[in-house]
Motif scaffolding. Structure first.
Motif, PDB file in Angstrom:
ATOM      1  N   LEU A 111       1.377  22.725  37.179  1.00  0.00           N
ATOM      2  CA  LEU A 111       2.143  22.243  38.343  1.00  0.00           C
ATOM      3  C   LEU A 111       1.193  21.896  39.499  1.00  0.00           C
ATOM      4  O   LEU A 111       1.355  20.883  40.178  1.00  0.00           O
ATOM      5  CB  LEU A 111       3.137  23.324  38.800  1.00  0.00           C
ATOM      6  CG  LEU A 111       4.303  23.584  37.841  1.00  0.00           C
ATOM      7  CD1 LEU A 111       5.051  24.858  38.245  1.00  0.00           C
ATOM      8  CD2 LEU A 111       5.257  22.393  37.826  1.00  0.00           C
ATOM      9  N   LYS A 112       0.200  22.759  39.708  1.00  0.00           N
ATOM     10  CA  LYS A 112      -0.743  22.538  40.811  1.00  0.00           C
ATOM     11  C   LYS A 112      -1.625  21.314  40.554  1.00  0.00           C
ATOM     12  O   LYS A 112      -1.945  20.553  41.468  1.00  0.00           O
ATOM     13  CB  LYS A 112      -1.620  23.784  41.016  1.00  0.00           C
ATOM     14  CG  LYS A 112      -0.817  24.956  41.567  1.00  0.00           C
ATOM     15  CD  LYS A 112      -1.655  26.197  41.731  1.00  0.00           C
ATOM     16  CE  LYS A 112      -0.771  27.337  42.248  1.00  0.00           C
ATOM     17  NZ  LYS A 112      -1.542  28.446  42.815  1.00  0.00           N
ATOM     18  N   LEU A 113      -2.006  21.134  39.302  1.00  0.00           N
ATOM     19  CA  LEU A 113      -2.833  19.973  38.951  1.00  0.00           C
ATOM     20  C   LEU A 113      -2.070  18.679  39.235  1.00  0.00           C
ATOM     21  O   LEU A 113      -2.608  17.734  39.847  1.00  0.00           O
ATOM     22  CB  LEU A 113      -3.247  20.072  37.481  1.00  0.00           C
ATOM     23  CG  LEU A 113      -4.057  18.921  36.896  1.00  0.00           C
ATOM     24  CD1 LEU A 113      -5.247  18.560  37.756  1.00  0.00           C
ATOM     25  CD2 LEU A 113      -4.536  19.270  35.499  1.00  0.00           C
ATOM     26  N   HIS A 119      -1.251  14.115  45.547  1.00  0.00           N
ATOM     27  CA  HIS A 119      -1.624  14.110  46.966  1.00  0.00           C
ATOM     28  C   HIS A 119      -3.046  13.607  47.211  1.00  0.00           C
ATOM     29  O   HIS A 119      -3.540  13.649  48.337  1.00  0.00           O
ATOM     30  CB  HIS A 119      -1.469  15.515  47.546  1.00  0.00           C
ATOM     31  CG  HIS A 119      -0.031  15.886  47.744  1.00  0.00           C
ATOM     32  ND1 HIS A 119       0.673  15.559  48.880  1.00  0.00           N
ATOM     33  CD2 HIS A 119       0.841  16.515  46.929  1.00  0.00           C
ATOM     34  CE1 HIS A 119       1.922  15.992  48.762  1.00  0.00           C
ATOM     35  NE2 HIS A 119       2.048  16.570  47.587  1.00  0.00           N
ATOM     36  N   GLY A 120      -3.727  13.174  46.179  1.00  0.00           N
ATOM     37  CA  GLY A 120      -5.085  12.653  46.368  1.00  0.00           C
ATOM     38  C   GLY A 120      -6.116  13.727  46.636  1.00  0.00           C
ATOM     39  O   GLY A 120      -7.151  13.470  47.267  1.00  0.00           O
ATOM     40  N   LEU A 121      -5.853  14.960  46.175  1.00  0.00           N
ATOM     41  CA  LEU A 121      -6.875  16.015  46.254  1.00  0.00           C
ATOM     42  C   LEU A 121      -7.600  16.052  44.912  1.00  0.00           C
ATOM     43  O   LEU A 121      -6.966  15.901  43.850  1.00  0.00           O
ATOM     44  CB  LEU A 121      -6.212  17.375  46.488  1.00  0.00           C
ATOM     45  CG  LEU A 121      -5.642  17.609  47.893  1.00  0.00           C
ATOM     46  CD1 LEU A 121      -4.620  18.736  47.876  1.00  0.00           C
ATOM     47  CD2 LEU A 121      -6.768  17.915  48.878  1.00  0.00           C
ATOM     48  N   ILE A 122      -8.903  16.266  44.920  1.00  0.00           N
ATOM     49  CA  ILE A 122      -9.652  16.332  43.663  1.00  0.00           C
ATOM     50  C   ILE A 122      -9.540  17.753  43.109  1.00  0.00           C
ATOM     51  O   ILE A 122     -10.021  18.709  43.730  1.00  0.00           O
ATOM     52  CB  ILE A 122     -11.120  15.932  43.865  1.00  0.00           C
ATOM     53  CG1 ILE A 122     -11.170  14.471  44.334  1.00  0.00           C
ATOM     54  CG2 ILE A 122     -11.926  16.129  42.583  1.00  0.00           C
ATOM     55  CD1 ILE A 122     -12.544  13.995  44.731  1.00  0.00           C
ATOM     56  N   PRO A 123      -8.857  17.905  41.957  1.00  0.00           N
ATOM     57  CA  PRO A 123      -8.660  19.250  41.418  1.00  0.00           C
ATOM     58  C   PRO A 123      -9.840  19.700  40.569  1.00  0.00           C
ATOM     59  O   PRO A 123     -10.388  18.930  39.783  1.00  0.00           O
ATOM     60  CB  PRO A 123      -7.409  19.076  40.536  1.00  0.00           C
ATOM     61  CG  PRO A 123      -7.363  17.628  40.181  1.00  0.00           C
ATOM     62  CD  PRO A 123      -8.203  16.854  41.156  1.00  0.00           C
ATOM     63  N   ILE A 162      -9.752  14.291  37.844  1.00  0.00           N
ATOM     64  CA  ILE A 162      -9.739  15.702  37.398  1.00  0.00           C
ATOM     65  C   ILE A 162     -11.145  16.178  37.030  1.00  0.00           C
ATOM     66  O   ILE A 162     -11.895  15.502  36.325  1.00  0.00           O
ATOM     67  CB  ILE A 162      -8.809  15.881  36.175  1.00  0.00           C
ATOM     68  CG1 ILE A 162      -7.384  15.484  36.522  1.00  0.00           C
ATOM     69  CG2 ILE A 162      -8.849  17.336  35.675  1.00  0.00           C
ATOM     70  CD1 ILE A 162      -6.416  15.509  35.332  1.00  0.00           C
ATOM     71  N   VAL A 163     -11.466  17.368  37.521  1.00  0.00           N
ATOM     72  CA  VAL A 163     -12.714  18.051  37.157  1.00  0.00           C
ATOM     73  C   VAL A 163     -12.318  19.364  36.491  1.00  0.00           C
ATOM     74  O   VAL A 163     -11.372  20.016  36.937  1.00  0.00           O
ATOM     75  CB  VAL A 163     -13.560  18.357  38.425  1.00  0.00           C
ATOM     76  CG1 VAL A 163     -14.833  19.110  38.063  1.00  0.00           C
ATOM     77  CG2 VAL A 163     -13.881  17.071  39.181  1.00  0.00           C
ATOM     78  N   PHE A 164     -13.000  19.728  35.424  1.00  0.00           N
ATOM     79  CA  PHE A 164     -12.793  21.054  34.825  1.00  0.00           C
ATOM     80  C   PHE A 164     -13.996  21.926  35.131  1.00  0.00           C
ATOM     81  O   PHE A 164     -15.114  21.423  35.354  1.00  0.00           O
ATOM     82  CB  PHE A 164     -12.618  20.951  33.301  1.00  0.00           C
ATOM     83  CG  PHE A 164     -11.184  20.697  32.889  1.00  0.00           C
ATOM     84  CD1 PHE A 164     -10.328  21.751  32.593  1.00  0.00           C
ATOM     85  CD2 PHE A 164     -10.685  19.404  32.820  1.00  0.00           C
ATOM     86  CE1 PHE A 164      -9.011  21.528  32.244  1.00  0.00           C
ATOM     87  CE2 PHE A 164      -9.359  19.163  32.469  1.00  0.00           C
ATOM     88  CZ  PHE A 164      -8.518  20.223  32.174  1.00  0.00           C
ATOM     89  N   ALA A 165     -13.783  23.231  35.159  1.00  0.00           N
ATOM     90  CA  ALA A 165     -14.909  24.169  35.258  1.00  0.00           C
ATOM     91  C   ALA A 165     -14.738  25.186  34.138  1.00  0.00           C
ATOM     92  O   ALA A 165     -13.692  25.841  34.046  1.00  0.00           O
ATOM     93  CB  ALA A 165     -14.910  24.864  36.611  1.00  0.00           C
TER      94      ALA A 165
END
Ligand code: PEP
Length: 252
Positions: A111-113, A119-123, A162-165
């Motif tokens: 949901l947050k992703l 909203h144009g935030l880089i997750p 999207i970025v993963f860690a």
């Protein structure tokens, strides 16, 4: 093709004055580098001061978590709209400490992703196995499931930011690091799952960071391998000289 990203997770450390002091020392140390994107994730109360202190620099400021709704009766929460309004650019999602202590699940991560993308935030989506899971040979299953659920219902056309860690839980704050071989293997698994959930092209361009006891002296070997596109750093990011060294040492 994938620009390395080095992100700091300050957890519940640093007041606004301490965040500002960090940036005063840190910014000149990294102002000449351009090989990596640099992001600091302070506590909510230090976001505004950090954003003001980093204005006009090559350093971005992100949040450590957020709610997925725009507004509502959710005492204590912060929405993506609020983060955007003050100039935050990134957000950590599903850090293992959020999963462990604050009931974050793969479903809320999803949901947050979606909200971050809308909203144009880089997750920066954190995934990783516990030690017992690794020892029970469940690492692949855990990483594939966490990645697949995070990406459920996401349109490939919107997925580029999207970025993963990859953060093996047993390596966070313990001084234990994954070997480059372990990390590479995990990153390949995550990348393959991104390819199955979205498209091979998106998988090839998605940055996957390594997190877990990254320090100045291991940054060069852990941050930037074939499938490792930077680092998420906790403890060693609290000191400006140490974090600047990590940024500089991660240059391939
Ligand atoms: C983290 O909290 O994301 C982390 C990687 O912490 P540390 O670098 O302290 O292991």
């Amino acid at each position: 093709m994938r620009k390395p990203l080095i992100a700091a997770n300050w957890k519940m450390f640093k007041t606004p004055a301490e965040a500002t002091a960090f940036l005063t020392t840190f910014l000149p140390l990294v102002s000449q580098q351009s090989h990596a994107e640099v992001v600091l994730c302070p506590a909510m109360t230090s976001l505004a001061a950090s954003i003001a202190a980093a204005a006009g620099s090559n350093v971005h400021i992100g949040a450590q978590t957020m709610h997925w709704l725009d507004s509502g009766a959710y005492t204590g929460e912060t929405s993506p709209t609020m983060l955007k309004a003050i100039g935050a650019t990134h957000v950590l999602i599903g850090h293992s400490e959020r999963r462990q202590y604050f009931n974050e699940t793969d479903t809320t991560v999803n949901l947050k992703l979606k909200a971050a993308l809308a909203h144009g935030l880089i997750p920066i989506v954190c995934v990783g196995e516990h030690l017992e899971e690794r020892e029970a040979d469940l690492t692949a299953k855990v990483l594939e499931l966490q990645t697949a659920v995070a990406l459920e219902g996401i349109d490939a056309a919107t997925a580029a930011p999207i970025v993963f860690a990859y953060e093996p839980v047993w390596a966070i704050g313990t001084g234990r690091t994954a070997t480059p071989q372990i990390a590479e293997q995990a990153h390949k698994l995550i990348r393959n799952q991104i390819a199955s959930s979205l498209t091979p092209a998106i998988a090839a361009s998605t940055r996957i960071l390594y997190g877990g006891s990254v320090k100045p002296d291991n940054a060069a070997t852990l941050c930037c391998l074939e499938d490792i596109d930077g680092a998420l750093v906790g403890g060693a990011s609290l000191d400006p000289t140490s974090f600047a060294q990590i940024v500089l040492n991660s240059a391939a």
